[in-house]
Design an enzyme around this catalytic site. Structure first.
Site, PDB file in Angstrom:
ATOM      1  N   HIS A  69      -1.003   1.724   0.848  1.00 37.39           N
ATOM      2  CA  HIS A  69       0.084   2.011   1.793  1.00 37.39           C
ATOM      3  C   HIS A  69      -0.452   2.510   3.135  1.00 37.39           C
ATOM      4  O   HIS A  69       0.140   2.249   4.185  1.00 37.39           O
ATOM      5  CB  HIS A  69       1.014   3.092   1.225  1.00 37.39           C
ATOM      6  CG  HIS A  69       2.135   2.565   0.374  1.00 37.39           C
ATOM      7  ND1 HIS A  69       3.094   1.700   0.856  1.00 37.39           N
ATOM      8  CD2 HIS A  69       2.459   2.798  -0.926  1.00 37.39           C
ATOM      9  CE1 HIS A  69       3.956   1.429  -0.117  1.00 37.39           C
ATOM     10  NE2 HIS A  69       3.597   2.067  -1.209  1.00 37.39           N
ATOM     11  N   CYS A 128       7.371  -0.081  -6.696  1.00 34.00           N
ATOM     12  CA  CYS A 128       7.178   0.736  -5.507  1.00 34.00           C
ATOM     13  C   CYS A 128       8.523   1.348  -5.120  1.00 34.00           C
ATOM     14  O   CYS A 128       9.547   0.661  -5.186  1.00 34.00           O
ATOM     15  CB  CYS A 128       6.652  -0.139  -4.370  1.00 34.00           C
ATOM     16  SG  CYS A 128       6.383   0.750  -2.823  1.00 34.00           S
ATOM     17  N   LEU A 129       8.516   2.615  -4.713  1.00 33.39           N
ATOM     18  CA  LEU A 129       9.775   3.259  -4.332  1.00 33.39           C
ATOM     19  C   LEU A 129      10.406   2.597  -3.113  1.00 33.39           C
ATOM     20  O   LEU A 129      11.593   2.774  -2.861  1.00 33.39           O
ATOM     21  CB  LEU A 129       9.553   4.755  -4.075  1.00 33.39           C
ATOM     22  CG  LEU A 129       9.193   5.582  -5.319  1.00 33.39           C
ATOM     23  CD1 LEU A 129       8.980   7.040  -4.939  1.00 33.39           C
ATOM     24  CD2 LEU A 129      10.255   5.458  -6.398  1.00 33.39           C
ATOM     25  N   GLN A 171       5.939   5.836   3.862  1.00 36.72           N
ATOM     26  CA  GLN A 171       7.202   5.535   3.176  1.00 36.72           C
ATOM     27  C   GLN A 171       8.333   6.476   3.593  1.00 36.72           C
ATOM     28  O   GLN A 171       9.501   6.181   3.361  1.00 36.72           O
ATOM     29  CB  GLN A 171       7.024   5.604   1.648  1.00 36.72           C
ATOM     30  CG  GLN A 171       6.149   4.484   1.110  1.00 36.72           C
ATOM     31  CD  GLN A 171       5.993   4.575  -0.393  1.00 36.72           C
ATOM     32  OE1 GLN A 171       5.188   5.342  -0.880  1.00 36.72           O
ATOM     33  NE2 GLN A 171       6.786   3.818  -1.132  1.00 36.72           N
ATOM     34  N   HIS A 231      -2.707   1.966  -5.306  1.00 35.02           N
ATOM     35  CA  HIS A 231      -1.418   1.585  -4.708  1.00 35.02           C
ATOM     36  C   HIS A 231      -1.113   2.456  -3.495  1.00 35.02           C
ATOM     37  O   HIS A 231      -0.744   1.950  -2.419  1.00 35.02           O
ATOM     38  CB  HIS A 231      -0.317   1.722  -5.773  1.00 35.02           C
ATOM     39  CG  HIS A 231       1.069   1.430  -5.291  1.00 35.02           C
ATOM     40  ND1 HIS A 231       1.819   0.371  -5.767  1.00 35.02           N
ATOM     41  CD2 HIS A 231       1.860   2.056  -4.379  1.00 35.02           C
ATOM     42  CE1 HIS A 231       2.999   0.355  -5.154  1.00 35.02           C
ATOM     43  NE2 HIS A 231       3.053   1.382  -4.317  1.00 35.02           N
ATOM     44  N   GLU A 232      -1.269   3.769  -3.644  1.00 36.62           N
ATOM     45  CA  GLU A 232      -0.921   4.678  -2.541  1.00 36.62           C
ATOM     46  C   GLU A 232      -1.894   4.547  -1.373  1.00 36.62           C
ATOM     47  O   GLU A 232      -1.493   4.598  -0.215  1.00 36.62           O
ATOM     48  CB  GLU A 232      -0.854   6.120  -3.037  1.00 36.62           C
ATOM     49  CG  GLU A 232       0.191   6.384  -4.116  1.00 36.62           C
ATOM     50  CD  GLU A 232       1.570   5.834  -3.793  1.00 36.62           C
ATOM     51  OE1 GLU A 232       1.964   5.806  -2.612  1.00 36.62           O
ATOM     52  OE2 GLU A 232       2.263   5.398  -4.736  1.00 36.62           O
ATOM     53  N   GLY A 256       4.109   8.143  -7.277  1.00 37.03           N
ATOM     54  CA  GLY A 256       3.324   8.270  -6.065  1.00 37.03           C
ATOM     55  C   GLY A 256       4.169   7.974  -4.851  1.00 37.03           C
ATOM     56  O   GLY A 256       5.179   7.257  -4.941  1.00 37.03           O
TER      57      GLY A 256
HETATM   58 ZN    ZN Z   1       4.519   1.999  -3.022  1.00 31.78          ZN
END
Ligand code: ZN
Length: 156
Positions: A134, A88-89, A51, A130-131, A46
């Site tokens: 953000h 998380c990226l 981000q 999670h997304e 995701g």
């Molecule tokens: Zn994330």
């Protein structure tokens, strides 16, 4: 399509509350295409627009069941609770245990502005939650109960 730079967790952009997407135009489509390519190249499941430095309510998710694009998403239903490993990226190489619902349903617009619903269990429910976090400036470490030592994790 192009791979965009993924901002790290200490970037203040990730703490902003994202604005609604109002224009479903070429610029949005390019953003979504780039986000999907960026997520795939980073082996993520995701990615949210903030981000990649865009403070708008758009996310892409692919937990292995196909790409899902969510514009202006809202959670409409959740149930269950499960604590599981999450990363998380924006925090590469870091993982922790995060409690999340085991079921989540959201409504969102697609890239043409049409509303639809998406639902998922387990990893998909976790990815949706999670997304969407953000988009309100919330990172998984805000919810983590325990950070894990990556050398002790086994990925199958
Ligand atoms: Zn994330």
């Amino acid at each position: 399509m192009a791979i965009r730079e993924i901002l790290r967790e200490d970037d203040e952009t990730l703490r902003k509350k994202c604005r609604l997407v109002e224009r479903f135009d070429e610029r949005l489509w390019t953003l979504l295409d780039d986000m999907a390519e960026t997520m795939a190249s980073a082996n993520g499941v995701g990615l949210a627009a903030p981000q990649v430095g865009v403070i708008r309510r758009a996310v892409v998710i692919d937990v292995g069941e196909g790409l899902v694009e969510l514009i202006n998403p809202e959670l409409v239903e959740t149930s269950g609770n499960c604590e599981d490993v999450e990363g998380c990226l924006s925090s590469p190489g870091e993982y922790g245990l995060v409690p999340r619902p085991t079921y989540a349903k959201a409504r969102a617009q697609d890239r043409n502005g049409n509303w639809f619903e998406v639902e998922g269990r387990d990893l998909m429910a976790r990815a949706i939650c999670h997304e969407l976090d953000h988009l309100d400036g919330i990172l998984f470490k805000d919810k983590v109960t325990e950070m894990l030592d990556p050398s002790e994790l086994e990925f199958e």
